[in-house]
Design a protein around this motif. Structure first.
Motif, short mmCIF file in Angstrom:
data_model
loop_
_atom_site.label_atom_id
_atom_site.label_comp_id
_atom_site.label_asym_id
_atom_site.label_seq_id
_atom_site.Cartn_x
_atom_site.Cartn_y
_atom_site.Cartn_z
N UNK B 69 35.60 41.75 54.68
CA UNK B 69 34.81 40.80 55.27
C UNK B 69 34.76 39.10 54.61
N UNK B 70 34.69 39.40 53.25
CA UNK B 70 34.62 38.10 52.57
C UNK B 70 35.91 37.43 52.63
N UNK B 71 37.01 38.00 52.68
CA UNK B 71 38.44 37.49 52.68
C UNK B 71 38.52 36.57 53.76
N UNK B 152 34.43 32.48 45.54
CA UNK B 152 35.72 32.87 45.36
C UNK B 152 36.59 32.56 46.71
N UNK B 153 35.99 33.09 48.00
CA UNK B 153 36.71 32.93 49.06
C UNK B 153 37.17 31.35 49.61
N UNK B 154 35.94 30.64 49.09
CA UNK B 154 35.90 29.11 49.40
C UNK B 154 37.19 28.64 48.41
N UNK B 160 48.13 29.63 48.38
CA UNK B 160 49.38 30.55 48.46
C UNK B 160 49.01 32.25 48.03
N UNK B 161 49.25 33.13 48.83
CA UNK B 161 49.17 34.34 48.45
C UNK B 161 47.62 34.64 48.22
N UNK B 162 46.95 34.19 49.30
CA UNK B 162 45.33 34.16 49.41
C UNK B 162 44.94 35.68 49.52
N UNK B 163 45.48 36.49 50.24
CA UNK B 163 45.21 37.84 50.46
C UNK B 163 45.40 38.60 49.25
N UNK B 164 46.37 38.34 48.37
CA UNK B 164 46.40 38.98 47.06
C UNK B 164 45.44 38.41 46.09
N UNK B 165 45.52 37.12 45.99
CA UNK B 165 44.57 36.36 44.82
C UNK B 165 43.10 36.80 44.86
#
Lengths: 215, 225, 44
Positions: B69-71, B152-154, B160-165
């Protein structure tokens, strides 16, 4: 300045080694494996210093937007993560012959492991953002969040391990505080703090040169 | 537009978008059902082990749903090229943070209530006495997750590599919240009163205050043009 | 009590190697940067 620091660090490391192997006695209960403490403890303590500096530098950057502060935070983060990683590794190497296990989830180890992963994330964030200014801002925010989180981590982990837990927790065959161990420890601590300062100074100088090269 | 109204506008818009598409909600519900089934397959037969592991698995489910959800907090802005709009918004950007936080909270709490209900039904758990305490713990814990998670979502929205970071950054920082909620839930489900886990509750409350304060103060920095 | 010198060597060795690698990485980057600078602004 960097060069002087370097030589100072090298000299104190040498002194530290002499103290650790020449002056320090063979420990009564653990044997010579206890000498690992002369790198393990200084590494961990120096990494704490690194993270404090990181937090302060992050705060300074957010308030004054001084790029020098950002470079200090960046460098301190690198050296801090390296030191705490080595600290964990050397602690583990010490733990195997002493406790019989490479790892245990006691309060201190768990907290330090969390610290390591948190600041590793800090470095990852640095590495992922290309824009220097945005990276500085975001990392400063993360640095402050991480620093504020440390007491929360400490208490939660400590309570988790000690409340409703039988008192027979494994404790490292710790110091009985004799001075023959204290002096070698202090010398090595100074050595690693100087090493930290030298590496940070050199890294900051490199970062400034990199920034100027792009400008 | 006043601060509060701007925050509400953001929250309302997000919830309206969610109500229409139900993308995130569906994903979260499906994911929770999956967790339920896996839990049943691995531990369903052994009643004792199930009870012992339940608090951890429950919060694992909550956390993983939270990550999902937060991502996606700024997904709409990213996908529809509205990110610049956020950066250029006048006034205190922390209003945007509060709006996003409110939206995330609403979503997370709905899913958590659903998951809790499903677990109670399918694993025959008597929530009765524990429920008031559980509500407190879940509220405080979710607030903690959402507070830092929205910030952190902001930060990771355009990286780059948002889903991992994003999980890599969020989870270590959230360890205190995870520890506190799991241990408190465990005690409550064993029949202990809320007072017995007072220290965990206080830790959660303190964490929430710290996280909210920092996020409100620094969100402007994150959304600087 | 056995002395486990192997472990001591491993701990000190690992630390030394890691610090050395970092040190050399810094030196290498400095050299590269210096070379780049010389290319851009050649001294007479």
């Amino acid at each position: 300045m960097v060069k002087t620091l370097g030589w100072l660090a090298a000299a104190s490391v040498a002194a530290g080694l002499v103290m650790a192997f020449g002056v320090a006695p063979r420990e009564v209960t653990q044997g010579n494996v206890q000498r690992i403490m002369y790198v393990h403890v200084p590494l961990i303590l120096a990494s704490y210093l690194a993270f404090v500096v990181l937090a302060l530098a992050s705060l300074v950057y957010l308030v004054r937007r001084d790029e020098a502060a950002d470079r200090v935070a960046h460098a301190s983060g690198e050296v801090g993560v390296m030191f705490v990683g080595l600290g964990i590794a050397t602690g583990s190497i010490w733990g195997k012959p002493t406790w019989g296990t490479w790892w245990t989830w006691d309060a201190r180890l768990t907290s330090v492991a969390i610290l390591f992963v948190m600041y590793l994330g800090y470095l990852l964030l640095r590495g992922t953002i290309e824009d220097r200014e945005r990276a500085a801002r975001y990392c400063a925010v993360l640095g402050i969040v991480a620093a504020l989180d440390i007491p929360l981590v400490h208490f939660s982990v400590y309570w988790w391990r000690t409340l409703h837990q039988p008192p027979s927790l494994m404790k490292p065959g710790g110091f009985t505080g004799s001075s023959s161990i204290l002096w070698p420890l202090l010398v090595n601590l100074i050595a690693f703090v100087l090493l930290y300062a030298y590496f940070v100074a050199r890294r900051v100088r490199l970062l400034r040169a990199e920034a100027e090269a792009v400008a | 537009m006043s601060y509060a109204r701007r925050a509400l506008a953001v929250a309302w818009k997000d919830l309206a978008v969610e109500r229409r598409s139900k993308e995130t909600l569906n994903a979260l519900i499906f994911f929770s059902l999956l967790l339920l089934f896996v839990f049943q397959f691995t531990l369903g037969g052994d009643r004792e082990r199930l009870a012992a592991v339940l608090p951890g698995v429950l919060w694992l489910g909550f956390v993983l749903s939270a990550l999902l959800a937060l991502g996606r907090t700024f997904l709409v802005e990213r996908e529809h090229d509205c990110w610049e709009g956020l950066l250029l918004a006048p006034g205190d950007k922390s209003a945007i943070y509060l709006g996003k936080l409110a939206g995330n909270l609403a979503l997370m709490l709905v899913v958590e209530a659903l998951v809790l209900g499903l677990f109670a039904v399918f694993f025959d758990i008597d929530l009765g006495r524990a429920l008031p305490g559980l509500v407190v713990v879940v509220l405080l814990g979710t607030l903690g997750l959402a507070a830092v998670g929205t910030l952190f979502a902001g930060m990771t929205a355009n990286v780059r590599a948002r889903e991992l970071l994003f999980p890599v950054l969020l989870l270590p920082v959230q360890v205190p919240v995870l520890l506190a909620t799991v241990k408190a839930t465990e005690a409550l489900l064993l029949g202990e009163p809320l007072a017995a886990v007072g220290h965990w509750v206080k830790l959660l409350a303190a964490a929430d205050v710290v996280y909210l304060a920092v996020s409100l103060l620094t969100f402007d920095v994150v959304l600087e043009g | 009590m056995p002395d486990n010198w192997g472990f001591v060597a491993a701990a000190y060795g690992l630390t030394a190697v890691a610090l050395l690698i970092y040190w050399r990485r810094l030196a290498k980057k400095e050299r590269e940067l210096e070379a780049l600078r010389r290319l851009k602004a050649p001294r007479s």
